[in-house]
Scaffold this active site. Structure first.
Site, PDB file in Angstrom:
ATOM      1  N   LYS A   1     -16.228  26.189  15.508  1.00 27.16           N
ATOM      2  CA  LYS A   1     -17.124  25.507  14.574  1.00 27.16           C
ATOM      3  C   LYS A   1     -17.474  26.338  13.338  1.00 27.16           C
ATOM      4  CE  LYS A   1     -19.150  21.877  17.296  1.00 27.16           C
ATOM      5  NZ  LYS A   1     -18.327  21.859  18.520  1.00 27.16           N
TER       6      LYS A   1
ATOM      7  N   GLU B   1     -26.647  17.456  11.400  1.00 25.66           N
ATOM      8  CA  GLU B   1     -26.955  16.744  12.633  1.00 25.66           C
ATOM      9  C   GLU B   1     -26.370  17.554  13.781  1.00 25.66           C
ATOM     10  OE1 GLU B   1     -24.238  16.289  10.926  1.00 25.66           O
ATOM     11  OE2 GLU B   1     -22.781  16.447  12.552  1.00 25.66           O
TER      12      GLU B   1
ATOM     13  N   SER C   1     -10.639  25.904  22.073  1.00 29.52           N
ATOM     14  CA  SER C   1     -11.592  25.712  20.975  1.00 29.52           C
ATOM     15  C   SER C   1     -12.866  26.534  21.150  1.00 29.52           C
ATOM     16  CB  SER C   1     -11.926  24.222  20.832  1.00 29.52           C
ATOM     17  OG  SER C   1     -12.360  23.693  22.070  1.00 29.52           O
TER      18      SER C   1
HETATM   19  C1  LIG Z   1     -17.715  20.775  19.159  1.00 31.67           C
HETATM   20  C2  LIG Z   1     -16.618  21.243  20.017  1.00 31.67           C
HETATM   21  C3  LIG Z   1     -15.440  20.487  20.195  1.00 31.67           C
HETATM   22  C4  LIG Z   1     -15.233  19.110  19.619  1.00 31.67           C
HETATM   23  O1  LIG Z   1     -15.209  19.044  18.235  1.00 31.67           O
HETATM   24  P1  LIG Z   1     -13.906  18.735  17.392  1.00 31.67           P
HETATM   25  O2  LIG Z   1     -14.440  18.397  16.050  1.00 31.67           O
HETATM   26  O3  LIG Z   1     -13.165  17.624  18.030  1.00 31.67           O
HETATM   27  O4  LIG Z   1     -13.092  19.987  17.368  1.00 31.67           O
HETATM   28  C5  LIG Z   1     -14.426  21.020  20.981  1.00 31.67           C
HETATM   29  N1  LIG Z   1     -14.552  22.230  21.562  1.00 31.67           N
HETATM   30  C6  LIG Z   1     -15.669  22.983  21.418  1.00 31.67           C
HETATM   31  C7  LIG Z   1     -15.750  24.299  22.121  1.00 31.67           C
HETATM   32  C8  LIG Z   1     -16.730  22.511  20.635  1.00 31.67           C
HETATM   33  O5  LIG Z   1     -17.838  23.272  20.512  1.00 31.67           O
END
Ligand SMILES: *Cc1c(COP(=O)(O)O)cnc(C)c1O
Length: 392
Positions: free
Chosen positions: A85, A107, A374
């Protein structure tokens, strides 16, 4: 993308008149920022010095054995803040300062994007106000604590279901009255143009790095890219730099919740239909009357009824494939990655691992799969332990 911010039939700017000027100014500001080498150098410096880029590409020998191909993990779990993020919040906060804005609003649902925004506000000296549904505040006290510790103000939104979509509406209302001084820092590659393009560009650092790292480590580019999809920012960031390479296949993994046949899920591309939400035309989970559906996922970051318009278009073109995995499969995949490779992924990222496991045997032993992790799993340990009856 067309000049009015469409990806095929999707995207655009579906907004009340009062917000049109704000997004048009943002579009012009972003165009200048994108082409300004000094501004881009500053973003690169923050990404390296503050956020910790580049993140590693890690070879996963035991998963490779299990899946029958060479598997690498793109480690966004090692970015500052524990997830991808920050790539987006850093980019947008520097853009806000570049445009002379003196305040950030955002948000947040589970609070992860709120924390990532509070981090950049503190780092750049910009005051931050976060809109969060009152029900989410009750569920995510630790992230509220983090945001406040970082100096942000958190507003409880009491309208509607007191969750994410009500928080978005409250943030948009704030922005309508404050856009001259305030940047609305949207958390994913959705929303009205230019957000889907801008957020994709900021997250594309993931896909650009992994191509160079894969070439260096394996001597060639990947054959398959796998990423989880909530709103779609880590997925489009992983995919975008490789879209022009027809030999690279792509798989987006959505939240199957309790199973896509139960109606209790967040699998927007797999099960949704076109509709307008939060200023953009894209796929949407909606009931037959066109009301936005209640979604469910064990991974809070995937619990969103919409999805970015570019991914909707890429799926309609057949350029990306999509699958959904259930809560149970995701929890199982989290433990699997932990035991097999020593990495505890976020529950969101565990969806990508579970999706990759669906592909076992479909690649040849010398083909390469890159899975984007992610985020890290620390945030999920408390809930997971409690589900297993472990007191922590
Ligand atoms: C917020 C989040 C996501 C989902 O958000 P995308 O915009 O689809 O990338 C995925 N993995 C993690 C660890 C997150 O914090």
């Amino acid at each position: 993308m067309t000049p009015d911010g469409r990806f095929g039939a999707f995207g655009g700017q579906y907004l009340p008149e009062a917000l049109m000027e704000a997004v048009i100014e943002l579009e012009t500001g972003y165009e200048r920022f994108r082409k300004d080498q000094t501004a881009q150098n500053e973003l690169d410096r923050y990404l390296a010095e503050f956020a910790g880029r580049p993140t590693p590409l890690t070879f996963a020998p035991r998963i490779s054995e299990d899946l029958g191909c060479r598997v690498y993990l793109k480690r966004e779990d090692l970015l500052h803040g524990g997830a991808h993020k920050l790539n987006n919040t850093l980019g947008q906060a520097l853009l806000a300062r570049y445009m002379g804005r003196t305040r950030l609003i955002a948000e947040t649902g589970a609070g992860q994007h709120g924390v990532a925004t509070a981090i950049v506000g503190a780092a750049l000296g910009l005051p931050v106000e976060i809109y969060m549904g009152a029900a989410d505040i009750e569920r995510q006290r630790l992230n509220v604590f983090r945001m406040e510790l970082l100096g942000a103000r958190v507003h409880a939104v009491e309208s509607g279901t007191r969750t994410l979509k009500d928080a978005v509406n409250a943030a948009l209302r704030d922005w309508t009255a404050s856009s001259e001084s305030t940047h609305y820092l949207l958390g994913t590659a959705a929303g009205p143009h230019p957000y889907p393009t801008m957020v994709r560009d900021f997250q594309a650092v993931i896909g650009t790095e992994l191509r160079a790292q894969c070439l260096a480590a394996a001597g060639r580019l990947p054959d398959l890219l796998v990423a989880c999809i909530g709103g779609g920012s880590n997925a489009i960031g992983t995919f975008a730099p490789s879209l022009a390479d027809p030999g690279i296949r792509m798989l987006g993994v959505e939240a199957g919740g309790e199973g896509v046949s139960t109606g209790c899920h967040g699998a927007t591309l797999c099960c949704g239909s076109p509709g307008v939400l939060h200023g953009t035309l894209s796929y949407l989970l909606q009931d037959p009357e066109g009301q936005v559906a209640e979604t469910h996922s064990i991974a809070a970051g995937l619990d969103y009824p919409g999805v970015g318009p570019e991914l909707a278009d890429l799926q309609e073109q057949g350029r990306i494939a999509c699958t959904a995995v259930t809560d149970t499969e995701a929890v199982d995949a989290l433990g699997y990655l932990a035991r097999r490779e020593g990495i505890i992924p976020a529950l969101e990222s565990a969806h990508a691992i579970a999706g990759a496991r669906h592909c076992a045997g479909s690649l040849t032993p010398d083909e390469i799969m890159v899975i984007t992790i992610s985020g890290r799993g620390d945030k999920d340990m408390h809930d997971l332990a409690r589900q297993r009856g472990v007191v922590v």
